[in-house]
Design a protein around this motif. Structure first.
Motif, PDB file in Angstrom:
ATOM      1  N   ALA A  54       0.852  -1.219   0.046  1.00 40.68           N
ATOM      2  CA  ALA A  54      -0.062  -0.009  -0.015  1.00 40.68           C
ATOM      3  C   ALA A  54       0.822   1.247   0.077  1.00 40.68           C
ATOM      4  O   ALA A  54       0.711   2.266  -0.790  1.00 40.68           O
ATOM      5  CB  ALA A  54      -0.960  -0.183   1.237  1.00 40.68           C
ATOM      6  N   GLY A  55       1.926   1.093   0.655  1.00 35.14           N
ATOM      7  CA  GLY A  55       2.914   2.394   0.579  1.00 35.14           C
ATOM      8  C   GLY A  55       3.724   2.430  -0.231  1.00 35.14           C
ATOM      9  O   GLY A  55       3.728   3.862  -0.981  1.00 35.14           O
ATOM     10  N   ALA A  56       3.847   1.668  -1.377  1.00 29.05           N
ATOM     11  CA  ALA A  56       4.898   1.575  -2.599  1.00 29.05           C
ATOM     12  C   ALA A  56       3.838   2.082  -3.475  1.00 29.05           C
ATOM     13  O   ALA A  56       4.003   2.856  -4.401  1.00 29.05           O
ATOM     14  CB  ALA A  56       5.129   0.499  -2.852  1.00 29.05           C
ATOM     15  N   ALA A  57       2.306   1.911  -3.527  1.00 28.68           N
ATOM     16  CA  ALA A  57       1.510   2.356  -4.449  1.00 28.68           C
ATOM     17  C   ALA A  57       0.653   3.661  -4.222  1.00 28.68           C
ATOM     18  O   ALA A  57      -0.200   3.930  -5.097  1.00 28.68           O
ATOM     19  CB  ALA A  57       0.532   1.257  -4.572  1.00 28.68           C
ATOM     20  N   HIS A  58       0.978   4.201  -2.775  1.00 32.06           N
ATOM     21  CA  HIS A  58       0.156   5.400  -2.462  1.00 32.06           C
ATOM     22  C   HIS A  58       0.244   6.690  -3.196  1.00 32.06           C
ATOM     23  O   HIS A  58       1.583   6.949  -3.728  1.00 32.06           O
ATOM     24  CB  HIS A  58       0.605   5.885  -0.930  1.00 32.06           C
ATOM     25  CG  HIS A  58      -0.250   6.372  -0.101  1.00 32.06           C
ATOM     26  ND1 HIS A  58      -0.754   7.774  -0.376  1.00 32.06           N
ATOM     27  CD2 HIS A  58      -1.316   5.703   0.692  1.00 32.06           C
ATOM     28  CE1 HIS A  58      -1.940   7.816   0.422  1.00 32.06           C
ATOM     29  NE2 HIS A  58      -2.188   6.879   0.973  1.00 32.06           N
ATOM     30  N   GLY A  59      -0.841   7.150  -3.414  1.00 28.98           N
ATOM     31  CA  GLY A  59      -0.768   8.439  -4.432  1.00 28.98           C
ATOM     32  C   GLY A  59      -0.154   9.688  -3.757  1.00 28.98           C
ATOM     33  O   GLY A  59       0.193  10.309  -4.556  1.00 28.98           O
ATOM     34  N   SER A  60      -0.327   9.682  -2.407  1.00 27.91           N
ATOM     35  CA  SER A  60       0.237  10.805  -2.016  1.00 27.91           C
ATOM     36  C   SER A  60       1.266  10.787  -0.866  1.00 27.91           C
ATOM     37  O   SER A  60       2.269  11.696  -0.842  1.00 27.91           O
ATOM     38  CB  SER A  60      -0.989  11.692  -1.217  1.00 27.91           C
ATOM     39  OG  SER A  60      -1.689  11.054  -0.374  1.00 27.91           O
ATOM     40  N   ILE A  61       1.542   9.465  -0.223  1.00 29.00           N
ATOM     41  CA  ILE A  61       2.424   9.432   0.875  1.00 29.00           C
ATOM     42  C   ILE A  61       3.539   8.847   0.176  1.00 29.00           C
ATOM     43  O   ILE A  61       3.490   7.843  -0.472  1.00 29.00           O
ATOM     44  CB  ILE A  61       1.806   8.754   2.058  1.00 29.00           C
ATOM     45  CG1 ILE A  61       0.981   9.680   2.800  1.00 29.00           C
ATOM     46  CG2 ILE A  61       2.953   8.220   2.980  1.00 29.00           C
ATOM     47  CD1 ILE A  61       0.285   8.578   3.870  1.00 29.00           C
ATOM     48  N   ARG A  62       4.735   9.545   0.109  1.00 27.72           N
ATOM     49  CA  ARG A  62       5.945   8.974  -0.517  1.00 27.72           C
ATOM     50  C   ARG A  62       6.873   8.196   0.326  1.00 27.72           C
ATOM     51  O   ARG A  62       7.568   7.510  -0.171  1.00 27.72           O
ATOM     52  CB  ARG A  62       6.549  10.135  -1.240  1.00 27.72           C
ATOM     53  CG  ARG A  62       5.717  10.776  -2.333  1.00 27.72           C
ATOM     54  CD  ARG A  62       6.531  11.638  -3.162  1.00 27.72           C
ATOM     55  NE  ARG A  62       6.441  13.055  -2.667  1.00 27.72           N
ATOM     56  CZ  ARG A  62       5.641  14.022  -3.027  1.00 27.72           C
ATOM     57  NH1 ARG A  62       4.525  13.640  -3.674  1.00 27.72           N
ATOM     58  NH2 ARG A  62       5.304  15.160  -2.580  1.00 27.72           N
ATOM     59  N   ALA A  63       6.803   8.256   1.402  1.00 28.92           N
ATOM     60  CA  ALA A  63       7.670   7.621   2.299  1.00 28.92           C
ATOM     61  C   ALA A  63       7.215   7.327   3.791  1.00 28.92           C
ATOM     62  O   ALA A  63       6.324   8.115   4.174  1.00 28.92           O
ATOM     63  CB  ALA A  63       9.071   8.113   2.337  1.00 28.92           C
ATOM     64  N   THR A  64       7.707   6.537   4.574  1.00 27.10           N
ATOM     65  CA  THR A  64       7.489   5.771   5.793  1.00 27.10           C
ATOM     66  C   THR A  64       8.750   5.943   6.743  1.00 27.10           C
ATOM     67  O   THR A  64       9.912   5.263   6.137  1.00 27.10           O
ATOM     68  CB  THR A  64       6.746   4.853   5.976  1.00 27.10           C
ATOM     69  OG1 THR A  64       5.505   4.632   5.257  1.00 27.10           O
ATOM     70  CG2 THR A  64       6.543   4.311   7.346  1.00 27.10           C
ATOM     71  N   PHE A  65       8.636   6.727   7.809  1.00 28.45           N
ATOM     72  CA  PHE A  65       9.822   6.388   8.740  1.00 28.45           C
ATOM     73  C   PHE A  65       9.176   5.867   9.998  1.00 28.45           C
ATOM     74  O   PHE A  65       8.000   6.107  10.266  1.00 28.45           O
ATOM     75  CB  PHE A  65      10.556   7.917   9.099  1.00 28.45           C
ATOM     76  CG  PHE A  65      11.184   8.366   7.923  1.00 28.45           C
ATOM     77  CD1 PHE A  65      12.683   8.145   7.856  1.00 28.45           C
ATOM     78  CD2 PHE A  65      10.596   9.066   7.042  1.00 28.45           C
ATOM     79  CE1 PHE A  65      13.298   8.746   6.951  1.00 28.45           C
ATOM     80  CE2 PHE A  65      11.313   9.636   5.798  1.00 28.45           C
ATOM     81  CZ  PHE A  65      12.704   9.420   5.649  1.00 28.45           C
ATOM     82  N   CYS A  66      10.087   4.964  10.953  1.00 32.35           N
ATOM     83  CA  CYS A  66       9.494   4.659  11.756  1.00 32.35           C
ATOM     84  C   CYS A  66      10.491   5.219  13.074  1.00 32.35           C
ATOM     85  O   CYS A  66      11.368   5.525  12.851  1.00 32.35           O
ATOM     86  CB  CYS A  66       9.725   3.095  11.889  1.00 32.35           C
ATOM     87  SG  CYS A  66       8.710   2.080  10.567  1.00 32.35           S
ATOM     88  N   HIS A  67       9.918   5.009  14.123  1.00 33.10           N
ATOM     89  CA  HIS A  67      10.594   5.581  15.317  1.00 33.10           C
ATOM     90  C   HIS A  67      10.716   4.462  16.444  1.00 33.10           C
ATOM     91  O   HIS A  67       9.858   3.494  16.774  1.00 33.10           O
ATOM     92  CB  HIS A  67       9.956   6.926  15.918  1.00 33.10           C
ATOM     93  CG  HIS A  67      10.549   7.725  16.952  1.00 33.10           C
ATOM     94  ND1 HIS A  67      11.487   7.059  18.101  1.00 33.10           N
ATOM     95  CD2 HIS A  67      10.978   9.196  16.878  1.00 33.10           C
ATOM     96  CE1 HIS A  67      12.171   8.247  18.400  1.00 33.10           C
ATOM     97  NE2 HIS A  67      11.942   9.258  18.037  1.00 33.10           N
TER      98      HIS A  67
END
Ligand SMILES: [Zn+2]
Ligand SMILES: [Zn+2]
Length: 302
Positions: A54-67
């Motif tokens: 879902a992240g790779a195909a997302h239309g607006s969210i381009r990256a995920t970071f984790c804490h």
């Protein structure tokens, strides 16, 4: 500059992606387990894969970071705590890699007065060990591990660019990078209330660490004064740094490819959509100042 926010992970990983979208984020940051507990969340492999897709195909969210988990202290004196911290960090990295995250942000910990010199060896060993363990468990190259600058309370490790540089140099590992928190930077005593001061701060980071190591910003105003050495986030423009200071930093040309992640209190429940909007206004304001535009009259990005 991509702008986003730390989002809650309640209701599953995918829910946090939707939450970020609702806030208008370009990037999101999330905890993959409860940040104040050692116990890992048992994510099903399918849930991790689903987020990644879902992240790779997302239309607006381009990256995920984790804490990373807050309990981690790689500079602790007790070997058992260092061991537990290393194992938890490895698992944080494994999960982050599995969901396709760009990096895991880490507070290295506190040496409680022993001094950085005394703990450098144990910290760098633990960092490399956590990355190696995560790669073996994930069966693929690990996402980056990002050391966050500290506000400088007590014996916190990473309270200056030099401390971060010494750790990176001692570790000698390309998988390590840096996350720069604007509140911690200000509280650690680095001013950036004018374009000149912001330029000097970024130049100092480049000299010590190298800007190629800078993977993300944590974008927060400060409840405490310059040099107060306390980690106290405030909503953008409502704190001691203020709109002018944040705009001066955010407009720096070298930072435009670095995503900025809000960790502000909002109304007490974390970043709101309007906080993301303010962040975009400050970036535009900062760019306009440097382009000779009208400071304080930001153009809307969209
Ligand atoms: Zn942090
Ligand atoms: Zn903080």
């Amino acid at each position: 500059m991509d702008v986003g926010a730390h989002v809650k992970a309640a209701g599953g990983l995918l829910a946090s992606l939707a939450r970020g979208e609702a806030l208008g984020c370009d990037v999101v940051q999330l905890f993959t387990q409860s940040p104040r507990q050692w116990r890992p969340t048992a994510h099903a492999p399918e849930a991790l894969a689903a987020y990644r897709a879902a992240g790779a195909a997302h239309g607006s969210i381009r990256a995920t970071f984790c804490h990373a988990t807050y309990l981690i202290n790689l500079a602790a004196k007790q070997p058992s705590l260092v061991e537990q911290s290393t194992a938890t960090l490895a698992d944080n990295l494994r999960v982050a890699t599995a969901i396709g995250a760009s990096g895991v942000v880490l507070h290295v910990g506190s040496h409680l007065g022993a001094g950085l010199e005394a703990v450098t060896g144990q910290v760098t060993t633990a960092l490399r060990q956590a990355l190696d363990t995560a790669e073996t468990a994930a069966g693929e190259a690990c996402c980056r591990l990002l050391l966050e600058n500290a506000a400088g309370a007590g014996g916190t490790v990473g309270r200056s660019f030099d401390e971060l540089a010494r750790l990176l140099e001692a570790a000698g590992d390309d998988r390590l990078g840096v996350c720069l928190d604007t509140q911690h930077l200000f509280a650690s005593g680095v001013p950036y209330r004018t374009v000149e001061e912001a330029d000097a701060a970024v130049a100092a980071l480049d000299r010590a660490v190298g800007l190629e190591r800078l993977a993300c910003l944590h974008l927060n105003d400060s409840k405490v004064a310059l040099g107060a050495n306390r980690d106290r986030h405030e909503n953008l423009g409502e704190g001691e740094i203020g709109r002018d200071g944040l705009a001066c930093l955010l407009g720096h040309p070298a930072l435009q490819t670095v995503p900025a992640i809000l960790e502000v209190p909002g109304d007490g429940d974390g970043p709101r959509a309007k906080d993301v909007t303010v962040a975009r206004e400050l970036v535009a304001d900062g760019l306009a100042r440097r382009a000779g535009g009208r400071p304080g009259r930001p153009a809307r990005r969209r």
